[in-house]
Motif scaffolding. Structure first.
Motif, mmCIF file in Angstrom:
data_model
loop_
_atom_site.group_PDB
_atom_site.id
_atom_site.type_symbol
_atom_site.label_atom_id
_atom_site.label_comp_id
_atom_site.label_asym_id
_atom_site.label_seq_id
_atom_site.Cartn_x
_atom_site.Cartn_y
_atom_site.Cartn_z
ATOM 1 N N PHE A 163 0.735 -1.122 0.012
ATOM 2 C CA PHE A 163 0.061 0.045 -0.098
ATOM 3 C C PHE A 163 0.904 1.422 -0.026
ATOM 4 O O PHE A 163 0.256 2.364 0.484
ATOM 5 N N ASN A 164 2.122 0.996 -0.647
ATOM 6 C CA ASN A 164 2.875 2.394 -0.442
ATOM 7 C C ASN A 164 3.215 2.882 -1.978
ATOM 8 O O ASN A 164 3.863 3.752 -2.081
ATOM 9 N N THR A 165 2.654 2.081 -2.925
ATOM 10 C CA THR A 165 2.875 2.562 -4.443
ATOM 11 C C THR A 165 2.609 3.686 -4.489
ATOM 12 O O THR A 165 1.897 4.414 -3.937
ATOM 13 N N PRO A 166 3.852 4.587 -5.341
ATOM 14 C CA PRO A 166 3.621 6.073 -5.424
ATOM 15 C C PRO A 166 2.241 6.549 -6.013
ATOM 16 O O PRO A 166 1.796 5.878 -6.942
ATOM 17 N N GLY A 167 1.553 7.287 -5.036
ATOM 18 C CA GLY A 167 0.171 7.693 -5.625
ATOM 19 C C GLY A 167 -0.905 7.104 -4.944
ATOM 20 O O GLY A 167 -2.012 7.532 -5.084
ATOM 21 N N VAL A 168 -0.686 6.097 -4.237
ATOM 22 C CA VAL A 168 -1.955 5.238 -3.571
ATOM 23 C C VAL A 168 -2.520 6.153 -2.541
ATOM 24 O O VAL A 168 -3.762 6.144 -2.479
ATOM 25 N N ALA A 169 -1.756 7.031 -1.910
ATOM 26 C CA ALA A 169 -2.566 7.640 -0.885
ATOM 27 C C ALA A 169 -3.137 8.877 -1.453
ATOM 28 O O ALA A 169 -4.251 9.206 -1.065
ATOM 29 N N SER A 203 6.508 9.964 -11.114
ATOM 30 C CA SER A 203 6.813 8.669 -10.892
ATOM 31 C C SER A 203 7.177 8.400 -9.389
ATOM 32 O O SER A 203 7.291 9.547 -8.770
ATOM 33 N N GLY A 204 7.654 7.374 -9.060
ATOM 34 C CA GLY A 204 8.032 7.218 -7.507
ATOM 35 C C GLY A 204 9.371 7.940 -7.478
ATOM 36 O O GLY A 204 10.247 7.806 -8.078
ATOM 37 N N TYR A 205 9.221 8.889 -6.171
ATOM 38 C CA TYR A 205 10.383 9.534 -5.874
ATOM 39 C C TYR A 205 10.807 9.559 -4.399
ATOM 40 O O TYR A 205 9.887 9.386 -3.509
ATOM 41 N N GLY A 206 12.068 9.307 -4.091
ATOM 42 C CA GLY A 206 12.612 8.762 -2.922
ATOM 43 C C GLY A 206 14.113 9.227 -2.610
ATOM 44 O O GLY A 206 14.563 9.527 -3.530
ATOM 45 N N GLY A 207 14.605 9.163 -1.479
ATOM 46 C CA GLY A 207 15.971 9.578 -1.337
ATOM 47 C C GLY A 207 16.209 9.726 -0.011
ATOM 48 O O GLY A 207 15.560 9.394 0.722
#
Length: 409
Positions: free
Chosen positions: A144-150, A229-233
């Motif tokens: 449930f953490n896919t980018p945009g799910v929230a 898209s998925g962004y993290g760091g």
């Protein structure tokens, strides 16, 4: 040598290779298991393949433990070559048979796009969970953490209700099998989602930072990552550490496997010290490679040996003393450093008269006298000037002062 064993799931160490291209299909799971992590999460059925990843400013920065971010890039994407659930389960069986035997195999089930695409998505998820457990998966992960799910939750469904109802649904479908719930940090209250997962019987929760974002170069046509898209760091580390520590401080005792932006050993250790039993390695695995994961794992063990931690259990939650210190003690500690700042005079031999200290002083506590800076009686010890002095003409042992407050207490 430090004992890295994680008791709650009988794992050889606290590192989980997260669902990613590095865990798509049996071949990649087997390859990833060569670094001997505690667990590997096999990527969910139907996710697709390709797309690539992008480190900024460079992969070299990641290797050196410097600030960096990771995003999905613009490489070719293709449909998954695993065409059916039966084929996927055969991959699970082969992975379980040929991967490093002491590594646990988790299988990711579901994707929030399923909710948009299929009216029978609940039935699909239940079937997937049952079949992959029969195929040999040691645990199920609800992703449930896919980018945009929230973000999508605000537009299509209630995120917290989804977490609770789906966790309960999968727990009932595979009794006796651990169900791990990977949770978003973006756009939601993480503590609430953790509580809902706990209420539904989750065996572990994984607060994980992965945002939608719009990064671009000033010459925007040359930009590598895909917009949205998925962004993290590395910027995620303090955020996730807060969510973990906050949950622990509010009575959450369920095992955690925090993740997001873990590119170097110090970030992994911080997640454990904030209270998480395990740490996810996602972007580092798929975009940095398995050798980098092995390197990080060894560095964590070496650091623990060097700093007197005999086990990962001893390390877990160590920083909660800092997070939960009383307000009166926090102020006492702050004032102790502030008094050191106030009393410290400018080293005239090191001062080059650049004026940076005066520029950031808002209390007329420092002034240029000729070509040298001088403290005035107005100095309150705020510390701004200490941060900008290029020659350390203004310097105190801040770390020693702050640590001494704990030693004295």
């Amino acid at each position: 040598m430090a004992d890295m064993h994680v008791d709650c799931f009988d794992m050889i160490n606290p590192f989980v290779i997260a669902s990613s291209p590095a865990t798509r299909g049996a071949d990649n799971v087997i390859k990833s298991s060569s670094c001997k992590p505690g667990a590997i999460t096999m990527r969910n059925f139907g996710h697709g393949m390709g797309g690539g990843g992008f480190f900024y400013p460079s992969f070299d920065a990641v290797v050196k433990g410097q600030p960096a971010f990771h995003s999905h890039a613009v490489g070719k994407q293709s449909p998954d070559n695993i065409a059916s659930l039966d084929e996927y389960c055969e991959e699970v069986k082969r992975a379980r048979r040929d991967m490093y035997p002491d590594t646990k195999l988790w299988a990711s089930v579901g994707h929030y796009h399923d909710i948009e695409k299929y009216t029978d998505w609940k039935k699909r998820w239940v079937t997937e969970a049952k079949e992959v457990v029969n195929a040999g998966a040691d645990a199920i992960e609800l992703h449930f953490n896919t980018p945009g799910v929230a973000t999508a939750s605000d537009r299509q469904f209630n995120y917290y209700q989804l977490v609770e109802s789906c966790t309960k649904m999968i727990k009932e479908a595979v009794p006796g099998t651990p169900v791990m719930v990977k949770l978003a940090v973006e756009d939601i209250d993480c503590l609430t989602s953790i509580r809902r997962a706990v209420a539904a019987g989750a065996d572990a929760v994984g607060p994980t930072a992965r945002w939608k974002a719009f990064y671009f170069d000033l010459d925007w046509q040359t930009t590598q990552p895909r917009p949205g898209s998925g962004y993290g760091g590395t910027q995620a580390c303090p955020i996730v550490c807060f969510e973990v520590a906050d949950a622990r401080s509010r009575g959450i005792t369920i095992p955690m496997y925090a993740g997001g932006g873990v590119f170097s050993y110090d970030q992994a250790l911080r997640y454990i010290m904030a209270g998480s039993e395990m740490v996810q390695l996602g972007a580092l695995a798929c975009s940095g490679g398995i050798k980098q994961c092995a390197r990080l794992m060894k560095q964590c063990s070496d650091w623990m040996d060097q700093n007197g931690y005999s086990s990962v259990k001893e390390l877990q939650g160590a920083a909660l003393k800092l997070f939960n210190m009383e307000d009166s003690f926090a102020k006492e500690r702050q004032n102790k450093l502030g008094e050191a700042y106030r009393l410290r005079r400018v080293d005239q031999e090191k001062c080059i008269g650049c004026g940076r200290c005066e520029d950031v002083c808002w209390y007329k506590g420092i002034a240029l006298d000729g070509k040298k800076a001088q403290k005035t009686d107005n100095c309150i010890g705020c510390g701004y000037c200490f941060q900008v002095c290029p020659t350390k003409a203004l310097e105190v042992d801040a770390a020693g002062i702050l640590k001494s407050a704990f030693e004295e207490k």
